[in-house]
Design a protein around this motif. Structure first.
Motif, PDB file in Angstrom:
ATOM      1  N   GLU A  19     -12.683   6.064 -66.176  1.00 43.68           N
ATOM      2  CA  GLU A  19     -12.432   6.696 -67.471  1.00 43.68           C
ATOM      3  C   GLU A  19     -13.507   7.731 -67.752  1.00 43.68           C
ATOM      4  OE1 GLU A  19     -11.975   4.159 -70.823  1.00 43.68           O
ATOM      5  OE2 GLU A  19     -10.145   3.252 -70.076  1.00 43.68           O
ATOM      6  N   THR A  20     -13.152   8.666 -68.594  1.00 43.48           N
ATOM      7  CA  THR A  20     -14.112   9.678 -69.033  1.00 43.48           C
ATOM      8  C   THR A  20     -14.380   9.451 -70.511  1.00 43.48           C
ATOM      9  OG1 THR A  20     -12.334  11.222 -69.548  1.00 43.48           O
ATOM     10  CG2 THR A  20     -13.245  11.330 -67.322  1.00 43.48           C
ATOM     11  N   TYR A  25      -7.887  10.648 -70.466  1.00 51.73           N
ATOM     12  CA  TYR A  25      -8.217  11.471 -69.307  1.00 51.73           C
ATOM     13  C   TYR A  25      -9.001  10.620 -68.322  1.00 51.73           C
ATOM     14  CZ  TYR A  25      -9.729  15.623 -66.698  1.00 51.73           C
ATOM     15  OH  TYR A  25      -9.944  16.551 -65.725  1.00 51.73           O
ATOM     16  N   ARG A  26      -8.669  10.704 -67.040  1.00 56.73           N
ATOM     17  CA  ARG A  26      -9.400   9.959 -66.030  1.00 56.73           C
ATOM     18  C   ARG A  26      -9.527  10.786 -64.760  1.00 56.73           C
ATOM     19  NH1 ARG A  26      -5.157   5.127 -64.300  1.00 56.73           N
ATOM     20  NH2 ARG A  26      -3.575   6.475 -63.343  1.00 56.73           N
ATOM     21  N   THR A  27     -10.573  10.474 -63.994  1.00 53.09           N
ATOM     22  CA  THR A  27     -10.830  11.181 -62.739  1.00 53.09           C
ATOM     23  C   THR A  27     -11.095  10.165 -61.640  1.00 53.09           C
ATOM     24  OG1 THR A  27     -13.195  11.316 -63.208  1.00 53.09           O
ATOM     25  CG2 THR A  27     -11.850  13.197 -63.886  1.00 53.09           C
ATOM     26  N   LYS A  29     -13.338   8.604 -58.844  1.00 50.76           N
ATOM     27  CA  LYS A  29     -14.791   8.570 -58.695  1.00 50.76           C
ATOM     28  C   LYS A  29     -15.256   8.636 -57.243  1.00 50.76           C
ATOM     29  CE  LYS A  29     -15.013   3.545 -59.361  1.00 50.76           C
ATOM     30  NZ  LYS A  29     -15.594   2.504 -60.210  1.00 50.76           N
TER      31      LYS A  29
END
Length: 113
Positions: A19-20, A25-27, A29
């Motif tokens: 999570e950000t 919104y997530r990316t 890692k």
């Protein structure tokens, strides 16, 4: 530029999401993976899609100097231009460079300081 994917993400077909600051919104890692998603109506959607191929800009519509009226207003060849003289001067320049390189090679000190 196509989206870069970590080899592990590519092999497994899944990402290691984090999570950000935003909960929508997530990316990924994993190192080198630039995958990102956002939450839209309860479903995670890819943020970045592959960019369209680069298309060459029309020269006439270019914002560069040579696409402007100022450049087009300049005349070439300019008054008094002599292509034979230009060619002669280019040959003289290249001869001078070659002569200097030969001179330096012949007078190079070998050894000691």
């Amino acid at each position: 530029m196509p989206q870069q994917i970590n080899p592990l993400c590519k092999a497994t077909g899944s990402h290691d999401w984090q999570e950000t600051v935003s909960h929508t919104y997530r990316t990924c890692k994993r190192s080198g993976c630039r995958a990102a998603q956002r939450l839209v109506a309860g479903t995670w959607k890819q943020v970045a899609s592959p960019s369209p191929t680069h298309q060459q800009q029309d020269i006439a519509s270019s914002s560069l100097l040579w696409g402007t009226q100022q450049w087009n207003a300049l005349t070439f060849p300019y008054p008094g231009y002599d292509p034979a003289r230009e060619q002669y001067m280019e040959q003289q320049y290249h001869k001078a460079v070659t002569d200097e390189q030969h001179y330096r090679a012949a007078h190079r000190k070998i050894g000691g300081a």
